[in-house]
Design a protein around this motif. Structure first.
Motif, PDB file in Angstrom:
ATOM      1  N   GLY A  80      16.383  41.324  32.154  1.00  0.00           N
ATOM      2  CA  GLY A  80      15.811  41.456  33.353  1.00  0.00           C
ATOM      3  C   GLY A  80      15.542  42.869  33.813  1.00  0.00           C
ATOM      4  O   GLY A  80      16.203  43.752  33.038  1.00  0.00           O
ATOM      5  N   ASP A  81      14.966  42.930  35.033  1.00  0.00           N
ATOM      6  CA  ASP A  81      14.705  44.440  35.535  1.00  0.00           C
ATOM      7  C   ASP A  81      16.334  45.030  35.740  1.00  0.00           C
ATOM      8  O   ASP A  81      16.374  46.572  35.640  1.00  0.00           O
ATOM      9  N   ASP A  82      17.174  44.398  35.984  1.00  0.00           N
ATOM     10  CA  ASP A  82      18.674  45.210  36.073  1.00  0.00           C
ATOM     11  C   ASP A  82      19.281  45.045  34.977  1.00  0.00           C
ATOM     12  O   ASP A  82      20.699  45.544  34.806  1.00  0.00           O
ATOM     13  N   VAL A  83      18.958  44.505  33.961  1.00  0.00           N
ATOM     14  CA  VAL A  83      19.665  44.473  32.659  1.00  0.00           C
ATOM     15  C   VAL A  83      18.912  45.000  31.304  1.00  0.00           C
ATOM     16  O   VAL A  83      17.840  44.543  31.041  1.00  0.00           O
ATOM     17  N   VAL A  84      19.583  45.845  30.585  1.00  0.00           N
ATOM     18  CA  VAL A  84      19.040  46.162  29.173  1.00  0.00           C
ATOM     19  C   VAL A  84      20.046  45.707  28.189  1.00  0.00           C
ATOM     20  O   VAL A  84      21.171  45.652  28.304  1.00  0.00           O
ATOM     21  N   THR A  85      19.526  44.910  27.363  1.00  0.00           N
ATOM     22  CA  THR A  85      20.192  43.960  26.351  1.00  0.00           C
ATOM     23  C   THR A  85      20.045  44.705  24.843  1.00  0.00           C
ATOM     24  O   THR A  85      19.144  45.111  24.613  1.00  0.00           O
ATOM     25  N   GLU A  86      21.164  44.882  24.132  1.00  0.00           N
ATOM     26  CA  GLU A  86      21.266  45.110  22.776  1.00  0.00           C
ATOM     27  C   GLU A  86      20.387  46.453  22.454  1.00  0.00           C
ATOM     28  O   GLU A  86      19.575  46.499  21.321  1.00  0.00           O
ATOM     29  N   GLU A  87      20.531  47.601  23.437  1.00  0.00           N
ATOM     30  CA  GLU A  87      20.038  48.875  23.078  1.00  0.00           C
ATOM     31  C   GLU A  87      21.004  49.530  22.074  1.00  0.00           C
ATOM     32  O   GLU A  87      22.108  49.843  22.310  1.00  0.00           O
ATOM     33  N   ARG A  88      20.574  50.021  20.897  1.00  0.00           N
ATOM     34  CA  ARG A  88      21.155  50.965  20.000  1.00  0.00           C
ATOM     35  C   ARG A  88      21.056  52.154  20.288  1.00  0.00           C
ATOM     36  O   ARG A  88      19.789  52.774  20.328  1.00  0.00           O
ATOM     37  N   LEU A  89      22.206  52.995  20.706  1.00  0.00           N
ATOM     38  CA  LEU A  89      21.911  54.432  21.067  1.00  0.00           C
ATOM     39  C   LEU A  89      22.602  55.347  19.935  1.00  0.00           C
ATOM     40  O   LEU A  89      23.504  54.746  18.986  1.00  0.00           O
ATOM     41  N   PHE A  90      22.235  56.549  19.823  1.00  0.00           N
ATOM     42  CA  PHE A  90      22.785  57.501  18.719  1.00  0.00           C
ATOM     43  C   PHE A  90      22.915  58.851  19.406  1.00  0.00           C
ATOM     44  O   PHE A  90      22.301  59.236  20.343  1.00  0.00           O
ATOM     45  N   THR A  91      23.938  59.447  18.883  1.00  0.00           N
ATOM     46  CA  THR A  91      24.349  60.761  19.295  1.00  0.00           C
ATOM     47  C   THR A  91      25.192  61.666  18.236  1.00  0.00           C
ATOM     48  O   THR A  91      25.597  60.785  17.331  1.00  0.00           O
ATOM     49  N   ASP A  92      25.181  62.727  18.212  1.00  0.00           N
ATOM     50  CA  ASP A  92      25.645  63.619  17.166  1.00  0.00           C
ATOM     51  C   ASP A  92      26.887  64.328  17.784  1.00  0.00           C
ATOM     52  O   ASP A  92      27.095  64.893  18.905  1.00  0.00           O
ATOM     53  N   GLU A  93      28.072  64.099  16.858  1.00  0.00           N
ATOM     54  CA  GLU A  93      29.205  65.000  17.382  1.00  0.00           C
ATOM     55  C   GLU A  93      30.079  65.268  16.140  1.00  0.00           C
ATOM     56  O   GLU A  93      30.245  64.553  15.087  1.00  0.00           O
ATOM     57  N   LEU A  94      30.432  66.607  16.160  1.00  0.00           N
ATOM     58  CA  LEU A  94      31.310  66.936  15.116  1.00  0.00           C
ATOM     59  C   LEU A  94      30.615  66.903  13.541  1.00  0.00           C
ATOM     60  O   LEU A  94      31.265  66.730  12.627  1.00  0.00           O
ATOM     61  N   GLY A  95      29.262  66.900  13.657  1.00  0.00           N
ATOM     62  CA  GLY A  95      28.393  66.872  12.462  1.00  0.00           C
ATOM     63  C   GLY A  95      28.178  65.578  12.146  1.00  0.00           C
ATOM     64  O   GLY A  95      27.411  65.470  10.820  1.00  0.00           O
ATOM     65  N   TRP A  96      28.600  64.670  12.594  1.00  0.00           N
ATOM     66  CA  TRP A  96      28.349  63.297  12.306  1.00  0.00           C
ATOM     67  C   TRP A  96      27.221  62.585  13.656  1.00  0.00           C
ATOM     68  O   TRP A  96      27.328  62.848  14.570  1.00  0.00           O
ATOM     69  N   THR A  97      26.488  61.622  12.921  1.00  0.00           N
ATOM     70  CA  THR A  97      25.513  60.714  13.561  1.00  0.00           C
ATOM     71  C   THR A  97      26.565  59.499  13.958  1.00  0.00           C
ATOM     72  O   THR A  97      26.926  58.665  13.183  1.00  0.00           O
ATOM     73  N   ILE A  98      26.654  59.146  15.467  1.00  0.00           N
ATOM     74  CA  ILE A  98      27.731  57.979  15.815  1.00  0.00           C
ATOM     75  C   ILE A  98      26.358  56.906  16.499  1.00  0.00           C
ATOM     76  O   ILE A  98      25.705  57.484  17.261  1.00  0.00           O
ATOM     77  N   ALA A 104      25.006  44.632  26.836  1.00  0.00           N
ATOM     78  CA  ALA A 104      24.243  44.676  28.163  1.00  0.00           C
ATOM     79  C   ALA A 104      24.624  45.791  28.937  1.00  0.00           C
ATOM     80  O   ALA A 104      25.847  46.099  29.071  1.00  0.00           O
ATOM     81  N   GLN A 105      23.676  46.288  29.504  1.00  0.00           N
ATOM     82  CA  GLN A 105      23.927  47.400  30.465  1.00  0.00           C
ATOM     83  C   GLN A 105      23.319  47.240  31.766  1.00  0.00           C
ATOM     84  O   GLN A 105      21.982  46.791  31.935  1.00  0.00           O
ATOM     85  N   PHE A 106      24.298  46.578  32.512  1.00  0.00           N
ATOM     86  CA  PHE A 106      23.884  46.106  33.984  1.00  0.00           C
ATOM     87  C   PHE A 106      23.902  47.215  34.963  1.00  0.00           C
ATOM     88  O   PHE A 106      24.872  47.866  35.186  1.00  0.00           O
ATOM     89  N   THR A 107      22.778  47.261  36.016  1.00  0.00           N
ATOM     90  CA  THR A 107      22.720  48.155  36.833  1.00  0.00           C
ATOM     91  C   THR A 107      22.853  47.504  38.306  1.00  0.00           C
ATOM     92  O   THR A 107      21.718  46.722  38.364  1.00  0.00           O
ATOM     93  N   ASP A 108      23.687  47.556  39.310  1.00  0.00           N
ATOM     94  CA  ASP A 108      23.461  46.816  40.412  1.00  0.00           C
ATOM     95  C   ASP A 108      22.596  47.540  41.520  1.00  0.00           C
ATOM     96  O   ASP A 108      22.101  48.565  41.224  1.00  0.00           O
TER      97      ASP A 108
END
Length: 304
Positions: A80-98, A104-108
């Motif tokens: 819904g407008d207040d919920v993001v579901t199943e978003e895959r995020l990526f970031t790099d740390e210490l030479g690796w991609t995690i 669910a990301q819920f914002t009130d």
């Protein structure tokens, strides 16, 4: 790819949905997912290196398939407008991609962010882990770290939405206050400091990197500790000699003997049977156990 068997000769319809669930997970283009990162490196590496030799039966995936079905339904209908579901995020740390897929990301209305993970689990898991299993706590802080890195803001709340597959209404009415009052429970995860969270994730990455280097140069993989192997202490069962079922299972031999004494004449003829602890994860849940020197050495010692 591992070999999937059908030893119970399940109906073709059951085969199809169980096989489908085996193919759904992907960590994307990353060195580790958060789910892998919180695990000990030995089973992760062994399962990957021996993937073509692994054999698993369809029925072994029944509970994970149920969990996958619940995730897919919630992903479709909870958004819904207040919920993001199943978003895959990526970031790099210490030479690796995690990477990590947050259920669910819920914002009130105040803009506060809560990360929620769905778990299909048992009643007793929730009873014995009212503040969350250690694996859940670690996983949710991994997701919090990932969200912080990718979105540039911190998370205000971490929660597990637990769906209890074996919940019974009658037990909720008769067993007392410890028994969950509903088959759906929201379990809040205590928040670590940002410093502790960052240290934890970096330590896990370094631990996995060191294990990968050891594997590359032919050195032994780091062994799993007792907690990682789900190894519990030995128990002492009070029982009649001819019975398999125990009257009572206690933590020490002394407690068992005291229990028998407390029964008076009713305790006559009862015996105490030591039940050795087993590494449950190694025995039932580790796909790399057939190639694990640590576990196989223990099995050989028992047989000898």
């Amino acid at each position: 790819m591992k070999t999937i068997t059908n030893k119970l000769n399940l109906h073709p319809l059951a085969q199809r949905f169980l096989q489908a669930s085996q193919k759904l997970y992907s960590r994307g283009q990353s060195n580790r997912s958060i789910t892998q990162l919180i695990q000990p490196p030995q089973p992760v590496i062994l399962a990957r290196d021996h993937s073509a030799e692994i054999e698993t039966d369809l029925i072994d995936g029944i509970w994970s398939t149920l969990g996958t079905a619940v995730h897919e339904f919630l992903e479709t209908h909870a958004a819904g407008d207040d919920v993001v579901t199943e978003e895959r995020l990526f970031t790099d740390e210490l030479g690796w991609t995690i990477s990590g897929a947050i259920d669910a990301q819920f914002t009130d209305e105040q803009g506060r962010v809560a990360l929620i993970d769905y778990k299909v689990t048992s009643v007793w898991t929730v009873i014995y882990n009212s503040s969350g299993k250690s694996e859940w706590i670690n996983q949710m802080h991994g997701y919090r770290w990932l969200y912080n890195r990718c979105k540039g803001v911190d998370v205000d709340k971490l929660s597990i939405l637990a769906i209890l597959r074996d919940w019974k209404k009658r037990d909720a009415q008769t067993r007392g206050s410890d028994y969950p009052d509903s088959p759906i429970q929201l379990i809040d995860i205590p928040l670590w400091t940002l410093d502790d969270m960052n240290k934890y994730v970096k330590t896990r990455i370094l631990t996995h990197q060191e294990a990968e280097y050891a594997n590359l140069v032919g050195e032994p993989l780091p062994e799993c500790n007792d907690a990682e192997r789900w190894l519990r202490s030995a128990k002492y069962a009070v029982k009649k000699p001819a019975n398999k079922r125990a009257m009572r299972v206690l933590d020490s031999e002394e407690d068992a003997e005291e229990y028998i004494k407390g029964l008076g004449v009713k305790g006559k003829g009862l015996v105490v049977e030591k039940r050795e602890s087993e590494p449950t994860r190694c025995r039932d849940y580790c796909e790399g156990s057939n190639w694990c020197v640590q576990y196989q050495s223990e099995l050989e010692a028992q047989d000898g």
